[in-house]
Design a protein around this motif. Structure first.
Motif, PDB file in Angstrom:
ATOM      1  N   LEU A  49       0.844  -1.184   0.000  1.00  0.00           N
ATOM      2  CA  LEU A  49       0.000   0.000   0.000  1.00  0.00           C
ATOM      3  C   LEU A  49       0.885   1.242   0.000  1.00  0.00           C
ATOM      4  N   GLU A  85      -2.940  -9.330   3.844  1.00  0.00           N
ATOM      5  CA  GLU A  85      -3.472  -9.706   2.530  1.00  0.00           C
ATOM      6  C   GLU A  85      -2.963 -11.084   2.107  1.00  0.00           C
ATOM      7  N   SER A  96       1.406   4.558   0.782  1.00  0.00           N
ATOM      8  CA  SER A  96       1.013   5.775   1.488  1.00  0.00           C
ATOM      9  C   SER A  96       2.100   6.170   2.482  1.00  0.00           C
ATOM     10  N   GLU A  99       3.230  -0.723   6.442  1.00  0.00           N
ATOM     11  CA  GLU A  99       2.948  -1.385   5.169  1.00  0.00           C
ATOM     12  C   GLU A  99       3.119  -2.896   5.250  1.00  0.00           C
TER      13      GLU A  99
END
Length: 274
Positions: free
Chosen positions: A165, A181, A167, A174
């Motif tokens: 991800l 996931e 960001s 992260e």
């Protein structure tokens, strides 16, 4: 093993002395720096000057600190391979570490694999230790385990669940989201005793905490990030208990068989196995 089978990337943010140690270790192990992409997240020390002297597979200079997720994605995409190895810059590698990682992964049908790890001060002979430990524990495997200090990720994983991800606000979270996931997708992971690293211990995150006036025990990103896991408080609690129970089982089995585990710390000149 064909070196085109894998690529390695790491992000760095200042702490140039540790990046130098890592590079020297890679060279000593016989690693071809053309298979390495380094992403600098806006360093203000001499990191950029140092990286410019190296014959790397790629170097990316970000204007700002965009976080680990962005940098890891940049590195993995810049030099794509069957296996992308994402690691920290504050580590030392051992001889044959990549080959052993991939061999164990392929033998056990794993799509993500981490090496065994010793953290803390380098007050012991890591080369001698890793040669003995990797031989004696070559068949030791913690199925379902992994860590963000070093991950070998098969290219099929990117297609199944995507990349990290991206960001900057995640501030090191992260890896937790990526692991979640992997778990949801049922992707097989593991940690192997056939490959070892020495990790000096979250050097970059420690520096970032100091910059923000945080204590070392504080969460860099803050507890509010837990909500991104999409788990209730009770689910997180139960999963934490399960992880601790599994870790104790692994620890007891490995200590009984080898007198060491796949994860240790150096404390006052001694190994503490966890």
């Amino acid at each position: 093993m064909d070196t085109n089978k894998y690529s390695v990337t790491f992000a760095c943010y200042n702490q140039v002395e540790y990046t130098k140690k890592c590079i020297d270790s890679l060279i000593k192990s016989g690693f071809d720096l053309k298979r390495l992409v380094i992403v600098d997240n806006g360093s203000t020390d001499s990191t950029r000057e140092y990286l410019s002297t190296l014959a790397l597979g790629g170097v990316i200079f970000n204007t700002d600190n965009l976080g680990c997720g962005v940098a890891w994605n940049q590195g993995a995409l810049a030099l794509q391979a069957e296996w992308s190895i994402i690691m920290n810059n504050d580590v030392l590698v051992s001889d044959g570490w990549i080959e052993r990682l991939i061999e164990v992964a392929e033998k056990n049908a794993l799509k993500v694999i981490s090496p065994a790890l010793v953290e803390g001060d380098l007050d012991y002979d890591f080369d001698e230790f890793s040669a003995i430990a990797s031989h004696e524990m070559q068949n030791t495997l913690r199925m379902g385990s992994m860590h963000a200090v070093c991950l070998a990720v098969h290219r099929s994983v990117w297609m199944d669940i995507g990349y990290f991800l991206p960001s900057p606000k995640l501030l090191g979270y992260e890896d937790a989201l990526f692991f979640q996931e992997l778990k949801r997708a049922g992707i097989r992971t593991g940690t192997t005793g056939a490959s070892w690293l020495h990790h000096f211990g979250s050097i970059t995150q420690t520096a970032m905490k100091q910059e923000r006036g945080l204590k070392q025990l504080d969460d860099l990103g803050g507890r509010a990030l837990f909500c991104l896991l999409r788990e209730s408080w009770l689910e997180r609690k139960i999963n934490k208990i399960k992880r601790r129970s599994q870790s104790r089982t692994w620890k007891n089995q490995e200590l009984k068989e080898h007198g060491r585990t796949l994860y240790g710390e150096r404390v006052q000149g001694q190994f503490v196995w966890l």
